[in-house]
Design a protein around this motif. Sequence first.
Motif, PDB file in Angstrom:
ATOM      1  N   UNK A 212       0.845  -1.192   0.000  1.00  0.00           N
ATOM      2  CA  UNK A 212       0.000   0.000   0.000  1.00  0.00           C
ATOM      3  C   UNK A 212       0.881   1.243   0.000  1.00  0.00           C
ATOM      4  N   UNK A 213       0.613   2.138  -0.955  1.00  0.00           N
ATOM      5  CA  UNK A 213       1.299   3.425  -1.035  1.00  0.00           C
ATOM      6  C   UNK A 213       0.360   4.512  -0.540  1.00  0.00           C
ATOM      7  N   UNK A 214       0.793   5.256   0.481  1.00  0.00           N
ATOM      8  CA  UNK A 214       0.034   6.400   0.972  1.00  0.00           C
ATOM      9  C   UNK A 214       0.678   7.657   0.392  1.00  0.00           C
ATOM     10  N   UNK A 215      -0.071   8.386  -0.423  1.00  0.00           N
ATOM     11  CA  UNK A 215       0.477   9.549  -1.126  1.00  0.00           C
ATOM     12  C   UNK A 215       0.376  10.791  -0.253  1.00  0.00           C
ATOM     13  N   UNK A 216      -0.779  11.043   0.294  1.00  0.00           N
ATOM     14  CA  UNK A 216      -0.989  12.125   1.255  1.00  0.00           C
ATOM     15  C   UNK A 216      -1.994  11.644   2.282  1.00  0.00           C
ATOM     16  N   UNK A 217      -1.845  12.081   3.523  1.00  0.00           N
ATOM     17  CA  UNK A 217      -2.797  11.707   4.572  1.00  0.00           C
ATOM     18  C   UNK A 217      -2.671  12.688   5.722  1.00  0.00           C
ATOM     19  N   UNK A 218      -3.793  13.173   6.198  1.00  0.00           N
ATOM     20  CA  UNK A 218      -3.795  14.021   7.383  1.00  0.00           C
ATOM     21  C   UNK A 218      -3.491  13.165   8.604  1.00  0.00           C
ATOM     22  N   UNK A 219      -3.343  13.829   9.750  1.00  0.00           N
ATOM     23  CA  UNK A 219      -2.992  13.109  10.974  1.00  0.00           C
ATOM     24  C   UNK A 219      -4.061  12.089  11.348  1.00  0.00           C
ATOM     25  N   UNK A 220      -5.320  12.391  11.032  1.00  0.00           N
ATOM     26  CA  UNK A 220      -6.422  11.440  11.239  1.00  0.00           C
ATOM     27  C   UNK A 220      -7.022  11.170   9.859  1.00  0.00           C
ATOM     28  N   UNK A 221      -6.763   9.987   9.339  1.00  0.00           N
ATOM     29  CA  UNK A 221      -7.135   9.712   7.948  1.00  0.00           C
ATOM     30  C   UNK A 221      -7.452   8.241   7.773  1.00  0.00           C
ATOM     31  N   UNK A 222      -8.446   7.961   6.915  1.00  0.00           N
ATOM     32  CA  UNK A 222      -8.743   6.575   6.593  1.00  0.00           C
ATOM     33  C   UNK A 222      -7.594   5.878   5.911  1.00  0.00           C
ATOM     34  N   UNK A 223      -6.732   6.644   5.212  1.00  0.00           N
ATOM     35  CA  UNK A 223      -5.570   6.040   4.573  1.00  0.00           C
ATOM     36  C   UNK A 223      -4.633   5.426   5.596  1.00  0.00           C
ATOM     37  N   UNK A 224      -4.573   6.005   6.787  1.00  0.00           N
ATOM     38  CA  UNK A 224      -3.731   5.436   7.839  1.00  0.00           C
ATOM     39  C   UNK A 224      -4.297   4.102   8.323  1.00  0.00           C
ATOM     40  N   UNK A 225      -5.621   3.983   8.306  1.00  0.00           N
ATOM     41  CA  UNK A 225      -6.254   2.705   8.661  1.00  0.00           C
ATOM     42  C   UNK A 225      -5.873   1.648   7.626  1.00  0.00           C
ATOM     43  N   UNK A 226      -5.934   2.022   6.353  1.00  0.00           N
ATOM     44  CA  UNK A 226      -5.539   1.086   5.296  1.00  0.00           C
ATOM     45  C   UNK A 226      -4.093   0.648   5.474  1.00  0.00           C
ATOM     46  N   UNK A 227      -3.219   1.601   5.789  1.00  0.00           N
ATOM     47  CA  UNK A 227      -1.803   1.276   5.993  1.00  0.00           C
ATOM     48  C   UNK A 227      -1.622   0.327   7.167  1.00  0.00           C
ATOM     49  N   UNK A 228      -2.338   0.578   8.257  1.00  0.00           N
ATOM     50  CA  UNK A 228      -2.210  -0.305   9.428  1.00  0.00           C
ATOM     51  C   UNK A 228      -2.686  -1.714   9.088  1.00  0.00           C
ATOM     52  N   UNK A 229      -3.808  -1.818   8.381  1.00  0.00           N
ATOM     53  CA  UNK A 229      -4.336  -3.135   8.024  1.00  0.00           C
ATOM     54  C   UNK A 229      -3.416  -3.852   7.045  1.00  0.00           C
ATOM     55  N   UNK A 230      -2.777  -3.099   6.158  1.00  0.00           N
ATOM     56  CA  UNK A 230      -1.806  -3.716   5.253  1.00  0.00           C
ATOM     57  C   UNK A 230      -0.646  -4.308   6.041  1.00  0.00           C
ATOM     58  N   UNK A 231      -0.142  -3.560   7.008  1.00  0.00           N
ATOM     59  CA  UNK A 231       0.965  -4.061   7.821  1.00  0.00           C
ATOM     60  C   UNK A 231       0.540  -5.296   8.611  1.00  0.00           C
ATOM     61  N   UNK A 232      -0.681  -5.282   9.154  1.00  0.00           N
ATOM     62  CA  UNK A 232      -1.170  -6.440   9.912  1.00  0.00           C
ATOM     63  C   UNK A 232      -1.319  -7.667   9.026  1.00  0.00           C
ATOM     64  N   UNK A 233      -1.554  -7.455   7.725  1.00  0.00           N
ATOM     65  CA  UNK A 233      -1.681  -8.571   6.779  1.00  0.00           C
ATOM     66  C   UNK A 233      -0.333  -9.021   6.245  1.00  0.00           C
ATOM     67  N   UNK A 234       0.757  -8.415   6.720  1.00  0.00           N
ATOM     68  CA  UNK A 234       2.083  -8.812   6.269  1.00  0.00           C
ATOM     69  C   UNK A 234       2.488  -8.202   4.950  1.00  0.00           C
ATOM     70  N   UNK A 235       1.805  -7.134   4.532  1.00  0.00           N
ATOM     71  CA  UNK A 235       2.143  -6.468   3.282  1.00  0.00           C
ATOM     72  C   UNK A 235       3.020  -5.250   3.583  1.00  0.00           C
ATOM     73  N   UNK A 236       3.688  -4.746   2.566  1.00  0.00           N
ATOM     74  CA  UNK A 236       4.572  -3.606   2.755  1.00  0.00           C
ATOM     75  C   UNK A 236       3.781  -2.302   2.691  1.00  0.00           C
TER      76      UNK A 236
END
Length: 367
Positions: A212-236
């Motif tokens: 998962x590539x996060x291009x821009x994200x505020x301090x509270x952002x759904x993109x950060x949730x996606x990033x966390x779930x990607x990490x929990x799934x063992x993805x980069x």
Amino acid sequence: MPAPADPVPLLRVLLAGGPSAPRRAWLEAGPDAPPPPALAPRLAMVQPRQIERCLAWLARPGHHLLGWNDPRYPALLRLVPQPPPGLFVAGDPDLLWRPALAVVGSRAASAAGRDNAALFARAFCRAGLAVVSGLAAGIDAAAHQAALACGGATVAVLGTGPDRAYPRAHAALLEQVAAEGAVVSEYPPGTPPRAGHFPRRNGIIAGLALGTLVVEAAARSGALVTARLAAEAGREVFALPGSIHLPQARGCHRLIRDGALLVETPEEVLAGIAPLAGPLARTLAPREQAPARPGGPAAVHADAGSDHDRLWQALGPDPTPMDVLVERTGLTAATLSSMLLSMELDGRVAVEHGRYARRPTGGGTVA
């Protein structure tokens, strides 16, 4: 692979809602198993009109329903902690088996952020990957539009039903993705946007992608949730840095502090998924070689050596388009995409403008 003859039992499970684990377990147990006690009251509340609405949607061309016990269910999504028990798909369900990268970010993206999302999405498509995102305003839309514009593959995952664009202004984009790519939702047709749906949608985005590539994200952002779930799934997880004066950069900077890979070019992202791409791409083995267990999901085959040999013999020093490789090997485009990605990241194959060739130093055989 044909769709199940009678989708009604699966529709009842999906419409019942509730925790996904017992619903998956019941689907895997087979049609003759009694429903878990906790699920029975929910099943009793499913209304016939809800089923009829879903059946009417499924009757239209290009609409599909993939249940947990369906061999077409995407292999990489099975590996996340809480995969959905079923998916409604408008478009090409084979795209859910293509190696992909997720591109996500702020709805209130800057002009530079949208440009960066488009630049990276185009590069990923040229490398043979699909681009997965959430059809939201800002970064998501820029990534989808860039992939479509360059003739690449894109998958939109929704927190609504597969027939409901959110925001509404993206109705035309939704139709275009469904016509040229794939639209995915675990929620039935007609489902409106609800706040609680979007974290689960983000988990599907992360689960379908190698990274998962996060291009821009505020301090509270759904993109950060996606990033966390990607990490929990063992993805980069990758993040683009930005100006310290830009609010949309703060979430990316936080991700980098927490261990996400700082990247500045698409090539750095492709290099970053290399350690995962081989093992994960091999789970995308041909489904015709992975028959479903009785009452259970398809087995995932990791050994596709003979197919890799066949593909290697079909390649040459001159760039070859995908349709020619399909004809030469007899394999599906989705299967070839997964193998070509692994071979490209191993340095054996070069890709340019959707055409593939052996690298001069690639050797003469593929194990």
